[in-house]
Design a protein around this motif. Structure first.
Motif, PDB file in Angstrom:
ATOM      1  N   ALA A 150       0.680  -1.156   0.133  1.00 53.12           N
ATOM      2  CA  ALA A 150      -0.038   0.077   0.043  1.00 53.12           C
ATOM      3  C   ALA A 150       0.693   1.137   0.085  1.00 53.12           C
ATOM      4  CB  ALA A 150      -1.085  -0.113   1.078  1.00 53.12           C
ATOM      5  N   ALA A 151       1.958   1.256   0.889  1.00 55.81           N
ATOM      6  CA  ALA A 151       2.759   2.455   0.787  1.00 55.81           C
ATOM      7  C   ALA A 151       3.566   2.692  -0.506  1.00 55.81           C
ATOM      8  CB  ALA A 151       3.923   2.245   1.795  1.00 55.81           C
ATOM      9  N   LEU A 152       3.910   1.442  -1.041  1.00 54.00           N
ATOM     10  CA  LEU A 152       4.510   1.750  -2.455  1.00 54.00           C
ATOM     11  C   LEU A 152       3.607   2.192  -3.516  1.00 54.00           C
ATOM     12  CD1 LEU A 152       6.787  -1.476  -2.999  1.00 54.00           C
ATOM     13  CD2 LEU A 152       7.438   0.852  -2.901  1.00 54.00           C
ATOM     14  N   ILE A 153       2.354   1.759  -3.536  1.00 54.30           N
ATOM     15  CA  ILE A 153       1.370   2.074  -4.508  1.00 54.30           C
ATOM     16  C   ILE A 153       0.772   3.695  -4.226  1.00 54.30           C
ATOM     17  CG2 ILE A 153      -1.014   1.874  -5.356  1.00 54.30           C
ATOM     18  CD1 ILE A 153      -0.649  -1.111  -4.772  1.00 54.30           C
ATOM     19  N   ALA A 154       1.096   4.159  -2.948  1.00 51.17           N
ATOM     20  CA  ALA A 154       0.719   5.413  -2.755  1.00 51.17           C
ATOM     21  C   ALA A 154       1.817   6.554  -3.433  1.00 51.17           C
ATOM     22  CB  ALA A 154       0.740   5.537  -1.168  1.00 51.17           C
ATOM     23  N   LEU A 155       2.915   5.915  -3.784  1.00 49.01           N
ATOM     24  CA  LEU A 155       3.842   7.084  -4.429  1.00 49.01           C
ATOM     25  C   LEU A 155       3.494   7.116  -5.776  1.00 49.01           C
ATOM     26  CD1 LEU A 155       7.125   5.219  -2.817  1.00 49.01           C
ATOM     27  CD2 LEU A 155       6.168   7.326  -2.311  1.00 49.01           C
ATOM     28  N   PRO A 156       4.005   8.312  -6.275  1.00 42.32           N
ATOM     29  CA  PRO A 156       3.592   8.811  -7.847  1.00 42.32           C
ATOM     30  C   PRO A 156       4.290   7.764  -8.844  1.00 42.32           C
ATOM     31  CG  PRO A 156       4.155  10.634  -6.493  1.00 42.32           C
ATOM     32  CD  PRO A 156       4.504   9.524  -5.655  1.00 42.32           C
ATOM     33  N   GLY A 157       3.325   7.237  -9.724  1.00 38.99           N
ATOM     34  CA  GLY A 157       3.991   6.441 -10.807  1.00 38.99           C
ATOM     35  C   GLY A 157       4.071   5.098 -10.558  1.00 38.99           C
TER      36      GLY A 157
END
Length: 348
Positions: A108-115
């Motif tokens: 979830a934290a990775l997907i929250a980052l742009p791109g």
């Protein structure tokens, strides 16, 4: 390993998989992430040189975060889809601000980052950390669509949902990093779009597309539509020192934020614009060319105004600058503009 699909694929990978890609040595999260973003829309053979140049200049996530945008775009220049580079840059800055300078290890934290979408996040976690997360890039979609005989456009939500379920089911608990690379490699080298090499595929025995002679129909293609054509005149204003006038493009549209050549809609408008920027005597019409974007074709007519003399005020405009050939290397320029300027410097 009870998963027959994964077992066959890993056995094939041990003999035929790609194990010498630069982002595999070392297979760190930053390098995996960078390679995954570069490989969107671009083939491995093209990406390798760009990847090596990028990590040579910005070897760590903190280096990327600290770099200015011009440096990042210059390193990206030629790969296209420059929004990817801006997302990389912004995501690195957020990692420094929020995650102690590292890519997070939670989906979830990775997907929250742009791109970073679900597939890119899964690739980072699987390849860099050996965590069991599926991926679903274009190559994997093609493999799973053919293997399971799934009809329809893989980009449609309902079809993609089916593919994610299959991707999850086939991802093994052991050797996740190798499996992730293996299924991408299979799609890139064997289960290719045209003329797949089914005789070399470790999954051929149970492949529905091969059984039913559907490899040419699967995966389904979305309806194609004719892309429009636009036209522009690019002004190549060059002074007596062989410096070229560049203009930073606005935040909207293609090539946003890149340094490019001033443009006009027609030759008369080009002359008027040139006279606003410099004192000019004559212009030379250069051979026109076409650049194809994903959504339209751009017919470009270059006009060379040689030995131009700058008008007052350009030095005070941060969106305009005179650049020597050496300075161009440090700027983010659209690939066709960089190619055009190199050709002009070589021939004029």
């Amino acid at each position: 390993m009870s998963n027959t699909f994964a077992r066959r694929l890993l056995r094939w990978f041990d003999q035929h998989g790609r194990t010498d890609l630069p982002w595999q040595h070392p297979r760190e999260a930053y390098r995996v992430w960078l390679s995954e973003v570069m490989l969107q829309q671009t083939q491995v053979a093209t990406v390798v040189a760009y990847f090596e140049r990028f990590v040579g200049a910005l070897p760590t996530l903190r280096d990327l975060a600290a770099a200015d945008e011009d440096t990042v775009l210059a390193l990206w220049s030629g790969l296209g889809y420059y929004r990817r580079a801006r997302f990389l840059h912004r995501a690195a800055q957020l990692c420094v601000a929020q995650h102690e300078g590292e890519l997070p290890r939670e989906l979830a934290a990775l997907i929250a980052l742009p791109g970073i979408g679900r597939s890119t996040a899964g690739a980072i976690l699987a390849q860099a950390h050996g965590l069991r997360f599926p991926i679903l890039d274009g190559n994997v979609k093609r493999v799973l669509t053919r293997y399971h005989g799934i009809h329809g456009d893989p980009g449609q939500a309902a079809v993609e949902k089916q593919l994610w379920l299959h991707a999850e089911a086939h991802t093994p608990s052991a050797r996740v990093a190798d499996y992730t690379q293996a299924i991408m490699d299979l799609g890139a080298t064997v289960c290719v779009r045209s003329s797949p090499r089914c005789e070399a595929c470790p999954l051929a025995a149970d492949c529905v597309a091969r059984r039913d002679d559907l490899t040419a129909q699967l995966p389904g293609r979305k309806a194609t539509k004719k892309i429009p054509t636009r036209a522009t005149v690019m002004l190549v204003l060059r002074d007596s020192h062989r410096r070229v006038l560049l203009e930073r493009r606005g935040p909207q549209g293609v090539w946003s934020g890149l340094w490019s050549l001033p443009e006009a809609t027609d030759p008369d408008g080009a002359w008027r614009l040139a006279q606003q920027h410099a004192r000019i005597d004559d212009a030379q019409t250069l051979p026109p060319f076409t650049h194809v974007f994903s959504h339209y074709r751009l017919n470009i007519e270059p006009l060379l105004f040689d030995r131009a003399t700058a008008q007052h005020g350009i030095a005070d405009n941060p969106q305009l600058r005179w650049c020597s050939a050496d300075e161009l290397n440090a700027l983010g320029l659209p690939a066709p503009v960089r190619t055009l300027l190199l050709q002009i410097n070589d021939t004029h």
